[in-house]
Design an enzyme around this catalytic site. Structure first.
Site, PDB file in Angstrom:
ATOM      1  N   ASP A  24       0.807  -1.216   0.000  1.00 17.81           N
ATOM      2  CA  ASP A  24       0.000   0.000   0.000  1.00 17.81           C
ATOM      3  C   ASP A  24       0.842   1.269   0.000  1.00 17.81           C
ATOM      4  O   ASP A  24       2.064   1.228   0.152  1.00 17.81           O
ATOM      5  CB  ASP A  24      -0.944   0.011   1.222  1.00 17.81           C
ATOM      6  CG  ASP A  24      -0.276  -0.491   2.505  1.00 17.81           C
ATOM      7  OD1 ASP A  24       0.929  -0.239   2.677  1.00 17.81           O
ATOM      8  OD2 ASP A  24      -0.943  -1.132   3.319  1.00 17.81           O
ATOM      9  N   ASN A  56      -7.531  -3.250  14.309  1.00 17.50           N
ATOM     10  CA  ASN A  56      -8.909  -3.588  13.923  1.00 17.50           C
ATOM     11  C   ASN A  56      -8.954  -4.793  12.980  1.00 17.50           C
ATOM     12  O   ASN A  56      -9.981  -5.094  12.392  1.00 17.50           O
ATOM     13  CB  ASN A  56      -9.602  -2.379  13.281  1.00 17.50           C
ATOM     14  CG  ASN A  56      -8.902  -1.900  12.010  1.00 17.50           C
ATOM     15  OD1 ASN A  56      -7.924  -2.498  11.561  1.00 17.50           O
ATOM     16  ND2 ASN A  56      -9.391  -0.821  11.423  1.00 17.50           N
ATOM     17  N   GLU A  60      -9.686  -2.298   5.281  1.00 10.58           N
ATOM     18  CA  GLU A  60     -10.342  -2.026   6.555  1.00 10.58           C
ATOM     19  C   GLU A  60     -11.564  -2.929   6.752  1.00 10.58           C
ATOM     20  O   GLU A  60     -12.120  -3.450   5.782  1.00 10.58           O
ATOM     21  CB  GLU A  60     -10.779  -0.553   6.605  1.00 10.58           C
ATOM     22  CG  GLU A  60      -9.647   0.452   6.467  1.00 10.58           C
ATOM     23  CD  GLU A  60      -8.791   0.601   7.730  1.00 10.58           C
ATOM     24  OE1 GLU A  60      -8.739  -0.333   8.545  1.00 10.58           O
ATOM     25  OE2 GLU A  60      -8.160   1.652   7.883  1.00 10.58           O
ATOM     26  N   HIS A 108      -7.123  -5.185  10.179  1.00  7.80           N
ATOM     27  CA  HIS A 108      -6.876  -4.944   8.750  1.00  7.80           C
ATOM     28  C   HIS A 108      -5.538  -5.541   8.305  1.00  7.80           C
ATOM     29  O   HIS A 108      -4.625  -5.677   9.095  1.00  7.80           O
ATOM     30  CB  HIS A 108      -6.986  -3.451   8.385  1.00  7.80           C
ATOM     31  CG  HIS A 108      -5.855  -2.579   8.835  1.00  7.80           C
ATOM     32  ND1 HIS A 108      -6.049  -1.395   9.500  1.00  7.80           N
ATOM     33  CD2 HIS A 108      -4.511  -2.675   8.697  1.00  7.80           C
ATOM     34  CE1 HIS A 108      -4.883  -0.822   9.744  1.00  7.80           C
ATOM     35  NE2 HIS A 108      -3.938  -1.594   9.265  1.00  7.80           N
TER      36      HIS A 108
END
Length: 241
Positions: free
Chosen positions: A67, A136, A143, A138
């Site tokens: 990313d 979380n 996400e 990811h």
């Protein structure tokens, strides 16, 4: 999924580096998917040591990063281009043309994402993908969502991710709210995956990824379906397993 529980961050980093080094030794023209953030920094340090000792050679290695922030120039010290140069690329003999990181400054994002996917396919796919995990759940910047995004795409970053990444910036307002990320399908097509986790704050995400239901609400849980995943977690990150 093979689970390796190690004592601490240093041992996690060494084991991860050894797995990547084995891949490079066995297939000197490997295509390797790379991650950024705090977690893989130790692994990169160990790989540089192995390179300096003459144990591994990056001359024919191709890399694809997971990313990049959207709207951040590659010269910005918080960009993942900059991170990769500082933490690995400028210390080893990788060829510039073999380094691939999404360009977060392009006007036509859809075209950039499509071309990134094409480049991965033209390289023959990813042999070994290194992943970290967000608090979380990811992976990359995929996400929690109602669905799994398949391919490289533009992501709206969650508040939790923005907050977690604000430690790298002067203020939370400076943190980009979007990023370009490989999709879940792209990650799952990697022949082998190494998932790294360190610290107590990752324990719940690791528990859900390994033992929980497979759901887009915990993107890393999809790794349960991959035939060759190694999780390397230190004792704190594995404390709920």
């Amino acid at each position: 999924m093979k689970v390796l529980i190690v004592k601490d961050y240093e041992e996690m980093s060494r084991k991860a580096a050894n797995i990547v080094a084995s891949q490079i030794i066995l297939k000197p023209d490997s295509v390797i998917g790379l991650a950024t953030g705090d977690t893989p920094k130790g692994m990169y340090r160990e790989l540089i040591k192995l390179y300096n000792n003459g144990d591994i050679d990056f001359a024919n290695i191709k890399t694809f990063n997971l990313d990049e922030y959207y709207g951040l120039p590659k010269e910005n010290p918080q960009s993942y281009h900059y991170y990769m140069m500082e933490n690995l690329f400028k210390h080893v003999n990788i060829k510039k043309e073999n380094i691939h990181i999404p360009n977060g400054m392009v006007e036509n994002i859809e075209k950039e994402c499509e071309e990134y996917e094409k480049k991965i396919q033209q390289a023959g796919g990813i042999d070994l993908q290194v992943l970290g995990i967000g608090r979380n759940g990811h992976i990359g910047f995929n996400e929690p969502d109602l669905k799994f995004e398949a391919k490289t795409h533009l992501v709206e970053l969650d508040e939790d991710t923005i907050k977690a990444n604000s430690r790298f910036f002067n203020s939370i307002e400076e943190v980009p709210t979007k990023a370009i990320s490989m999709g879940i399908k792209t990650i799952m097509h990697a022949k082998k995956i190494v998932l790294l986790a360190s610290g107590k704050e990752k324990a719940e995400a690791i528990y859900k990824a390994v033992k929980g239901e497979i759901t887009p609400k915990v993107p890393a849980s999809v790794l349960q379906l991959h035939p060759d995943v190694i999780l390397i977690a230190d004792e704190e990150a594995a404390s709920l397993l």
